[in-house]
Scaffold this motif. Sequence first.
Motif, PDB file in Angstrom:
ATOM      1  N   ARG A  25      27.309  93.886 -91.530  1.00  0.00           N
ATOM      2  CA  ARG A  25      27.713  92.994 -90.439  1.00  0.00           C
ATOM      3  C   ARG A  25      28.174  91.624 -90.935  1.00  0.00           C
ATOM      4  N   ASP A  26      27.854  91.276 -92.127  1.00  0.00           N
ATOM      5  CA  ASP A  26      28.316  90.013 -92.710  1.00  0.00           C
ATOM      6  C   ASP A  26      29.203  90.313 -93.908  1.00  0.00           C
ATOM      7  N   GLY A  27      30.159  91.185 -93.711  1.00  0.00           N
ATOM      8  CA  GLY A  27      30.976  91.630 -94.817  1.00  0.00           C
ATOM      9  C   GLY A  27      32.466  91.568 -94.554  1.00  0.00           C
ATOM     10  N   GLN A  28      33.141  92.561 -95.055  1.00  0.00           N
ATOM     11  CA  GLN A  28      34.604  92.637 -95.024  1.00  0.00           C
ATOM     12  C   GLN A  28      34.977  94.094 -94.796  1.00  0.00           C
ATOM     13  N   SER A  29      36.046  94.319 -94.039  1.00  0.00           N
ATOM     14  CA  SER A  29      36.528  95.675 -93.828  1.00  0.00           C
ATOM     15  C   SER A  29      38.047  95.684 -93.900  1.00  0.00           C
ATOM     16  N   SER A  30      38.581  96.699 -94.552  1.00  0.00           N
ATOM     17  CA  SER A  30      40.039  96.824 -94.656  1.00  0.00           C
ATOM     18  C   SER A  30      40.422  98.292 -94.527  1.00  0.00           C
ATOM     19  N   SER A  31      41.640  98.503 -94.031  1.00  0.00           N
ATOM     20  CA  SER A  31      42.141  99.864 -93.885  1.00  0.00           C
ATOM     21  C   SER A  31      42.922 100.262 -95.128  1.00  0.00           C
ATOM     22  N   SER A  32      43.028 101.550 -95.341  1.00  0.00           N
ATOM     23  CA  SER A  32      43.720 102.056 -96.529  1.00  0.00           C
ATOM     24  C   SER A  32      45.207 101.718 -96.515  1.00  0.00           C
ATOM     25  N   ASP A  37      42.520  93.954 -92.215  1.00  0.00           N
ATOM     26  CA  ASP A  37      41.767  93.258 -93.257  1.00  0.00           C
ATOM     27  C   ASP A  37      40.996  92.152 -92.560  1.00  0.00           C
ATOM     28  N   ILE A  38      39.743  92.419 -92.240  1.00  0.00           N
ATOM     29  CA  ILE A  38      38.981  91.491 -91.408  1.00  0.00           C
ATOM     30  C   ILE A  38      37.641  91.133 -92.015  1.00  0.00           C
ATOM     31  N   LYS A  39      37.208  89.923 -91.665  1.00  0.00           N
ATOM     32  CA  LYS A  39      35.876  89.450 -92.006  1.00  0.00           C
ATOM     33  C   LYS A  39      34.957  89.876 -90.871  1.00  0.00           C
TER      34      LYS A  39
END
Length: 144
Positions: A25-32, A37-39
Amino acid sequence: MSQVINATNTSKVIYTAKTHTTGGRDGQSSSSDGRLDIKLTTPGAHGNGTNPEQLFAAGWSACFIGAIGIAAAQSKVKLPADLAVDTEIDLNAGDTGYFLRARLNVSLPGLDPQVARNLVDTAHQTCPYSKATRGNIDVTINLV
């Protein structure tokens, strides 16, 4: 080890979303494909970022509008240009742990209320997000 649940041999994959997430929940996510690309932040945290509940609400809203569109086309109903779905996802803490509740507030201005209700009910039966949550979380669908 992979496990496939409720798969059928007659299904056809239309699209596969692929993401890479670190930090929870306090990280980073991105799509392939690089389009996402979100915080990530915990709900209510200050600063930039979003949380899984907001992402779920946005995805469900978009999918539900698509399902309404399919239902309208099948019923030969012209949808209003300002059709909107405001989705609220509650993250709750209870005796047995965390759980979600959802409200989809659907605006179909200018449509007869019974026609609107029929479209929304049909959409709720066909929307993949609605199917995925059926029987798992409390869902209320309001016409506003």
